[in-house]
Design a protein around this motif. Structure first.
Motif, PDB file in Angstrom:
ATOM      1  N   THR A 190       0.805  -1.223   0.000  1.00 23.26           N
ATOM      2  CA  THR A 190       0.000   0.000   0.000  1.00 23.26           C
ATOM      3  C   THR A 190       0.841   1.278   0.000  1.00 23.26           C
ATOM      4  OG1 THR A 190      -0.170  -0.060   2.415  1.00 23.26           O
ATOM      5  CG2 THR A 190      -1.948  -1.120   1.154  1.00 23.26           C
ATOM      6  N   ASP A 191       2.142   1.161   0.203  1.00 25.90           N
ATOM      7  CA  ASP A 191       3.000   2.338   0.226  1.00 25.90           C
ATOM      8  C   ASP A 191       3.135   2.900  -1.183  1.00 25.90           C
ATOM      9  OD1 ASP A 191       5.203   4.019   1.615  1.00 25.90           O
ATOM     10  OD2 ASP A 191       6.188   3.163  -0.168  1.00 25.90           O
ATOM     11  N   ASP A 192       2.742   4.140  -1.379  1.00 25.50           N
ATOM     12  CA  ASP A 192       2.747   4.736  -2.713  1.00 25.50           C
ATOM     13  C   ASP A 192       4.140   4.788  -3.328  1.00 25.50           C
ATOM     14  OD1 ASP A 192       0.010   5.010  -2.758  1.00 25.50           O
ATOM     15  OD2 ASP A 192       0.004   7.162  -2.339  1.00 25.50           O
ATOM     16  N   ARG A 246       4.902   3.056  -6.833  1.00 24.79           N
ATOM     17  CA  ARG A 246       5.439   3.765  -7.995  1.00 24.79           C
ATOM     18  C   ARG A 246       6.595   2.972  -8.618  1.00 24.79           C
ATOM     19  NH1 ARG A 246       3.845   8.254  -5.006  1.00 24.79           N
ATOM     20  NH2 ARG A 246       5.805   8.420  -3.872  1.00 24.79           N
ATOM     21  N   ALA A 261       0.465   4.993  -9.461  1.00 24.79           N
ATOM     22  CA  ALA A 261       0.361   4.582  -8.062  1.00 24.79           C
ATOM     23  C   ALA A 261      -0.186   5.741  -7.242  1.00 24.79           C
ATOM     24  CB  ALA A 261       1.723   4.168  -7.536  1.00 24.79           C
ATOM     25  N   ARG A 262      -1.331   5.489  -6.609  1.00 27.82           N
ATOM     26  CA  ARG A 262      -1.954   6.549  -5.806  1.00 27.82           C
ATOM     27  C   ARG A 262      -2.926   5.923  -4.810  1.00 27.82           C
ATOM     28  NH1 ARG A 262      -6.485   8.908  -7.677  1.00 27.82           N
ATOM     29  NH2 ARG A 262      -5.895   8.432  -9.816  1.00 27.82           N
ATOM     30  N   ASP A 263      -2.941   6.465  -3.602  1.00 31.61           N
ATOM     31  CA  ASP A 263      -3.890   6.041  -2.570  1.00 31.61           C
ATOM     32  C   ASP A 263      -3.824   4.541  -2.286  1.00 31.61           C
ATOM     33  OD1 ASP A 263      -4.790   8.689  -2.430  1.00 31.61           O
ATOM     34  OD2 ASP A 263      -6.250   8.328  -4.033  1.00 31.61           O
ATOM     35  N   GLY A 264      -2.601   3.981  -2.276  1.00 31.45           N
ATOM     36  CA  GLY A 264      -2.404   2.590  -1.881  1.00 31.45           C
ATOM     37  C   GLY A 264      -2.788   1.553  -2.910  1.00 31.45           C
ATOM     38  N   HIS A 276      -9.123   0.592 -10.496  1.00 37.20           N
ATOM     39  CA  HIS A 276      -7.906   0.415  -9.703  1.00 37.20           C
ATOM     40  C   HIS A 276      -7.677  -1.061  -9.404  1.00 37.20           C
ATOM     41  CE1 HIS A 276     -10.878   0.419  -6.431  1.00 37.20           C
ATOM     42  NE2 HIS A 276      -9.945  -0.105  -5.660  1.00 37.20           N
TER      43      HIS A 276
END
Length: 169
Positions: free
Chosen positions: A107-109, A113, A131-134, A142
């Motif tokens: 979940t780490d953006d 990325r 990559a955005r919001d986990g 998504h």
């Protein structure tokens, strides 16, 4: 995952005379280069679910993504244990691999990325993610991203000679 290589053992019961254990770096090269993988998960009623997917090898683990409402994501919510397989669909040549482990959501953006760049480098523009919001974001919605650090890997050499290598971590 530990910094040291896993222990490789040749199974003599499933290996021909003259076979040797496959070195772990060779198995990693095959895992990284594969284009298609099959994931096995367990449904809530205990039945297996198997489906093809794409994945990338990064940071000593396989990574895959799936929509949050897809069967594999729903299965993982109840039981995160998986097997991922890849190889060749032939009997007498090639090499097959089975990776067993636990699927853990990423979940780490920042990590996402880096993984999105790895997907793009491996699969091209057809699998371009933001990559955005986990999660991975794309035109269709998504996808959740999961990491599977190997707990056990089996390798099956086919032809000249047949072999079975087990790596334990």
């Amino acid at each position: 995952m530990p910094d040291e290589e896993p222990r490789a053992e040749l199974d003599p019961d499933f290996s021909e005379e003259g076979a040797t254990a496959t070195p772990w770096p060779d198995a990693v090269s095959l895992l990284a280069a594969a284009e298609l993988y099959w994931i096995s998960t367990v449904r809530p009623d205990g039945r297996p679910h198997v489906t093809p997917l794409h994945a990338v090898w990064a940071d000593e683990a396989l990574h895959f993504c799936t929509g949050p409402e897809e069967r594999k994501a729903l299965n993982l919510a109840g039981n995160p244990h998986v097997a991922l397989t890849t190889g060749t669909n032939t009997w007498n040549k090639g090499y097959d691999l089975v990776v067993e482990g636990t699927a853990v959501r990423v979940t780490d953006d920042g990590r996402l990325r880096a993984l999105a760049r790895a997907w793009g480098a491996k699969y091209g523009d057809a699998w371009k993610y933001e990559a955005r919001d986990g999660a991975f974001r794309h035109e269709g919605g998504h996808a959740l991203v999961f990491e599977v650090a190997p707990r056990k890997v089996l390798g099956f050499g086919k032809g000249g000679p047949f072999s079975q290598t087990r790596w334990t971590f």
